[in-house]
Every structure is written in C-alpha cells, then in structure tokens.
Scaffold this motif. Structure first.
Motif, PDB file in Angstrom:
ATOM      1  N   ALA A   1      43.333  53.309  37.792  1.00 38.97           N
ATOM      2  CA  ALA A   1      43.548  51.904  38.143  1.00 38.97           C
ATOM      3  C   ALA A   1      44.611  51.255  37.262  1.00 38.97           C
ATOM      4  CB  ALA A   1      42.235  51.133  38.041  1.00 38.97           C
TER       5      ALA A   1
ATOM      6  N   ILE B   1      46.497  48.388  39.977  1.00 39.96           N
ATOM      7  CA  ILE B   1      45.379  47.952  40.816  1.00 39.96           C
ATOM      8  C   ILE B   1      44.170  47.496  40.004  1.00 39.96           C
ATOM      9  CG2 ILE B   1      46.119  49.366  42.767  1.00 39.96           C
ATOM     10  CD1 ILE B   1      43.895  51.355  42.070  1.00 39.96           C
TER      11      ILE B   1
ATOM     12  N   HIS C   1      43.159  43.958  40.749  1.00 36.88           N
ATOM     13  CA  HIS C   1      42.553  43.553  42.010  1.00 36.88           C
ATOM     14  C   HIS C   1      41.037  43.442  41.865  1.00 36.88           C
ATOM     15  CE1 HIS C   1      46.518  44.144  43.346  1.00 36.88           C
ATOM     16  NE2 HIS C   1      46.437  45.431  43.698  1.00 36.88           N
TER      17      HIS C   1
ATOM     18  N   VAL D   1      38.733  46.340  43.161  1.00 32.97           N
ATOM     19  CA  VAL D   1      38.812  47.537  42.321  1.00 32.97           C
ATOM     20  C   VAL D   1      37.997  47.321  41.047  1.00 32.97           C
ATOM     21  CG1 VAL D   1      40.369  48.988  40.946  1.00 32.97           C
ATOM     22  CG2 VAL D   1      41.027  48.279  43.263  1.00 32.97           C
ATOM     23  N   ARG D   2      38.143  46.151  40.452  1.00 33.43           N
ATOM     24  CA  ARG D   2      37.347  45.831  39.268  1.00 33.43           C
ATOM     25  C   ARG D   2      35.847  45.897  39.581  1.00 33.43           C
ATOM     26  NH1 ARG D   2      39.228  42.225  35.048  1.00 33.43           N
ATOM     27  NH2 ARG D   2      41.472  42.504  34.783  1.00 33.43           N
TER      28      ARG D   2
ATOM     29  N   VAL E   1      38.222  54.188  44.326  1.00 35.84           N
ATOM     30  CA  VAL E   1      39.328  53.580  43.582  1.00 35.84           C
ATOM     31  C   VAL E   1      40.621  54.365  43.806  1.00 35.84           C
ATOM     32  CG1 VAL E   1      40.193  53.118  41.242  1.00 35.84           C
ATOM     33  CG2 VAL E   1      37.839  52.514  41.837  1.00 35.84           C
TER      34      VAL E   1
END
Length: 585
Positions: free
Chosen positions: A319, A336, A339, A342-343, A411
C-alpha cells in the motif's frame, strides 16, 4: 515485490512487559525463577531471525514444489529436511519441553510467540514441530514410565517427530465410528491394523523416526467412543538406546491433494499389523488423545494469528508502494495507503493481530500457572481459564486470520490473485486452520455445551469478572471511545451467556454457538485493547501511543459494535434457523 517478514519482537516485548505483566506473573512460579521479559526478547529475536532467514525463503518454493510420494515414502520439498535439522539443532523444538526429558522448560508465552513466528514464515513447516510437541505432551501425561523413558527424550528435542492418527474415511468428527483395530500379542505390545486419512506429518524424509499416536479398538471394545484406546506406533522399530532395528508396518498410501499447505505431507496412512503399545487405560483413548488435541487447537489458533501478521505486513508494504488515484492534497498518483477503504482493510487485520497476540500470551501464562503453581485452587482456576479460551483461540483466531489474509490479498487487487505476489498462498494456507483439529463449528459447540456451563458456570463468571475489573474508570483518552465500547461488548456477552446457559436444547445451542464464540472473542480482545491502550499511555513512546490508541479506537468503532448484533442474533433463538423444512433448502 518479494514477500517480506519482520518478526514482531518489539510488540511481543511490550506485551510481556506491560500488558500481561510477565515478570510478576511467571517469575514467581517454580522453574521460572531465572526467566524474564528481557530474556524473552533476546530469545525471540534469535528465533525471529531463524524464521525470517531459514524458513521464509522455503515458503513459496515449498508451496510450488510440494511433497511427493513414491513406494510408500514421502519426499519433502527442497530445503525442508535441512531446515528441520537446523531447527532441532538450534534447540527450538525443546523450548517448552519437560527438563526431565531433555526439554528446556521455558514458559509457554515464549513457546506461543515462537509458534506465531514459525507460522508466519512457513506454516507447512511449522506442523512438524507443532505436532511433535503435542505428541510429547500426550505421552508425558498418559504414557507408562517405560514408554516415556524410551520415546520422550527424542520427541521432546524433536530428534524424532510425532503425528496423530484419528480420522478415518467413514468417520470424521464422529470418532465413535472408527474401525482401526489393535490385537494384543501377549508380550505387552499390540498389532495395529487400519487406515487413517488427513494425517499431517504422517511421513517425511528427515531420516528420523515418526511416532504415531493412533486411535484403535481392542477386540472386546465397547461400541462408540467408550471403546476407543490410544496406541503409540513408531514408524521404525528401535532398541532401548534408540538404535533402529527395522521398519514397522507403517506406510503412506497416498498424499492428499489440498487447497493449501502443499509443502506439508498430509497422508493417507496404512497400519498393517504394525507393532504398537497402549497409552493410558483401555477404552480411555479419546481422553488421552484430547491432551494432544487441545494442545494442537491452541497451536492452530496461533497459526491463524501468524498468517494474519505476515499478510498484514505485506499489505502495508504494498500500500505504501502502489501508486493509484489522488492523495489528500488532490495530487496523484498517490500511494494507496492514503485511500480510506485500503486503510480500513489493513486496520481490520492490524486491530485483530495485536490484541490476539496479547490474549494468546495471557492464555499461555495461565497455562504455566495451571502446570506450575504450588496451590491446588490456583492451578484449578488457571486450568479453567485455559479450558474456556482453547476453543475461542482456535476458532476466532483462525476465522479472523483467514479474513485478514483475504483483506490483505484484496489490497493487492488483481496482483493479489496471481501467485507471484505470494498473497494468494496465505489465503489458501489459512483456510485449513478453520477446519482441522475440529472445525470451528465444533469449537463453538464445545464452548457453549461444555465450557460455559462447567462447574455450574463459576469459571465463566470468574473470567467475566476479571474483564469487568479492568474496564473500570480509566484515562480520559480511553473514556472517549474504547472503554464505553468495551463495556457495552461485555454487557452483550453477559446477556448472551445467560441466554446460552438458560436454554440447553441442542437446537438452541447449535444456532447460538458460532455467534456466541465470536462475541466472546470480540469482547475478550476489546479487554486486551483496554490493557494495551492503558499501557501505551503509561509506558509507550510517542509512536507507540499514537499507533496503539489509533488502532484501539478503530477497534472500538468498527469491531466492538458487532457485539450488539451478535447478541441480538443469539437472543432470536433457534426458530429462524430451524424453521425451513430440510427438503426446501
């Protein structure tokens, strides 16, 4: 990008020092006077290097090559035999073993943390020492002095390996249906004949003996589980000094073709008039085998934790590296990790891994108290805690570990589905942890039918009381989010516990079991987050405070509220589950 792994020794040391108070809880126990969290950090650092440097490089290659079978003999993937010998020579197999039988006698917390790192680095490999330790513990508790003297020293060190043989093709969880037979010879030994399936570590090419613990029936055995006895059946016959004198009637008939753990030889095993010896009393084999099974259930739970840790680590690394979309300032492409979704996926895993590791360490300390404390009542109370938590650790850690592996794969997007990235292997490997050593549904039934009601519910009440005591008034930073959410989850668990204890019909328990176990785990890990967050405020540096409080607050906002929904599902009772006629499914 290649799979990477950083052993989480810093997190482990923080938990030992400040969350479970290892030095105060363990150092006072007989046999543990010379150990400390500081010593544990040094030990675990060495173990972590071994896992990262020697086991991790074999994980993907072992998965692709797999184990092979020819002429009844298994060949493991390249490098596995050498790695196993190095593992044993390094003393890692004997870490928590009994000193009377060549073990090091170190605390269970160190063992469980080693197990986690081995499972992260190479889950297929970890089953060899994991099953060996379980066999050692069953033999130590139930075997005769003669069997222990002959087999335990080499099992304890890992020089010889162990395996357990329960399942037969026609009898899965219902072991009362098994047909393998054992006929007395007249000299104290038995001839064991039958076929077992799904036998992990059933055979390998390490050049050593493999000690199979086999469930079988004596000629005059009663039907059902009361007629099952346990036998020690070695692959190789040896003299009293451990020298090989010949082969036994033990052979691998086939290798199972599996979704994951390809490097682990899961065998169909034939026992053809194989010589064996009775462990424990006739007809009490399942009782003896449960010593090994309970040890393995805890180990499997730690496998789920280990896979989750390495999966999250690699999702975080990717990420930060992957550029896509716009960042908070509107410019792009951006990593990413900026975002929100994603987190969210990464935080779901990380907010599980940390309290799970703490709960595992707490359980391990209770295991040491149960085994070592001089006071009978204290030992009994600790043993009850372990009994309650065993199905929870096994089922919840593996369910959430699998979910974490799936999120970590997500992810990576499409790259996560391609084998080169390595993420799909974590998903495939983690899946078996929800199935073997008793499916997670079986674990949930064990919790609601046995553990919640044992001793009139007193052990459960004591455990919940312990949590409640820690959820009292806390720092303002914890009162803002974490503590209220943890208290609400505990309240839901209390209500659900009362409901489970009130209706013990099979349909009510069956419909509630899985939801109840997950609720139990969520509330227990919320308790661990309270401990960790408080410890971070008191003892952590700025990075530790910032990180742990953010993770704890995420858990409070996204995970702990699930407790209310689970409580509602349990309160609905069995009718919504049982209403649909079977022929209308």
């Amino acid at each position: 990008m290649p799979i990477q792994y950083e052993p989480p020794v810093r997190s482990m040391r923080f938990i030992l020092d400040h969350v479970v108070d290892f030095d105060a809880e363990v150092a006072a126990l007989p046999g543990c006077e010379d150990v400390s969290a500081e010593f544990g950090e040094e030990l675990l650092s060495m173990a972590g290097r071994f896992c990262a440097q020697q086991l991790l490089p074999l994980n993907q290659s072992g998965d692709r090559q797999g184990a092979t079978l020819a002429d009844g003999k298994v060949t493991t993937a390249d490098g596995f035999a050498d790695a196993y010998h190095a593992f044993v020579e390094g003393g890692w197999g004997a870490l928590s073993g009994e000193p009377d039988y060549e073990g090091q006698g170190l605390p269970r917390a160190f063992q469980i943390m080693l197990d986690e790192m081995v499972s992260s680095a190479n889950m297929s490999f970890g089953l060899f020492p994991g099953l060996t330790r379980g066999a050692s513990e069953a033999l130590a508790e139930h075997g005769s002095e003669e069997l222990k003297a002959k087999y335990l020293p080499k099992l304890t060190t890992g020089e010889w390996c162990g395996a357990m043989a329960l399942t037969e093709a026609h009898a899965g969880t219902d072991l009362g249906l098994l047909r393998t037979k054992a006929v007395p010879v007249g000299d104290g030994s038995y001839k064991v004949t039958g076929t077992k399936i799904f036998i992990s570590s059933g055979d390998q090419d390490f050049g050593n003996n493999i000690i199979h613990l086999v469930l079988a029936r004596l000629p005059d055995a009663a039907p059902g589980v009361k007629g099952i006895s346990l036998f020690l059946v070695p692959k190789l016959m040896t003299d009293d000094d451990g020298n090989v004198t010949g082969e036994n009637g033990v052979s691998a008939a086939a290798l199972e073709h599996k979704m994951g753990i390809h490097a682990q030889p899961t065998c169909v095993m034939n026992y053809d008039d194989a010589t064996g010896w009775l462990i424990g009393e006739p007809g009490r084999g399942l009782n003896a085998m449960f010593t090994m099974m309970n040890a393995e259930r805890l180990y499997v739970g730690i496998q789920g934790l280990g896979v989750a840790e390495i999966a999250v680590q690699n999702a975080v690394a990717y990420a930060h590296e992957r550029l896509q979309g716009r960042g908070p300032d509107g410019t792009g492409p951006a990593p990413i990790i900026n975002h929100a979704d994603v987190r969210r996926m990464i935080l779901m895993g990380r907010s599980f891994v940390e309290p799970a590791r703490a709960l595992a360490a707490w359980t391990a300390i209770r295991m040491d108290v149960a085994a070592r404390h001089p006071d009978d009542a204290t030992r009994a109370a600790a043993n009850a805690d372990v009994a309650i938590l065993t199905p929870v650790v096994k089922a919840a850690f593996t369910d959430m570990g699998f979910e974490t592996a799936v999120n970590a794969q997500q992810v990576f997007g499409g790259h996560g589905y391609i084998w080169e990235a390595g993420m799909e292997q974590f998903v495939r490997d983690a899946r078996i942890t929800q199935i073997y050593e008793g499916t997670n549904g079986v674990q949930a039934m064990d919790l609601v039918t046995r553990k919640v009601t044992m001793a009139g519910g007193a052990p459960l009440a004591s455990y919940l009381g312990r949590i409640e005591a820690d959820l009292g008034e806390g720092a303002s930073e914890l009162e803002a989010s974490l503590l209220p959410a943890a208290r609400a989850a505990l309240a839901s668990l209390r209500k659900a516990s009362a409901a489970v204890q009130a209706d013990t019909s099979i349909d009510a328990m069956g419909s509630a079991a899985v939801n109840y176990l997950r609720l139990f785990a969520i509330a227990s890990m919320g308790w661990m987050w309270v401990r960790m967050a408080a410890a971070s405020l008191e003892h952590g540096d700025e990075a530790t405070k910032t990180r742990n409080l953010a993770l704890a607050n995420f858990y409070a906002a996204h995970i702990l509220p699930q407790a209310g929904a689970l409580e509602a599902a349990i309160a609905a009772g069995p009718d919504p589950v049982m209403a649909l006629p079977a022929d209308l499914f």
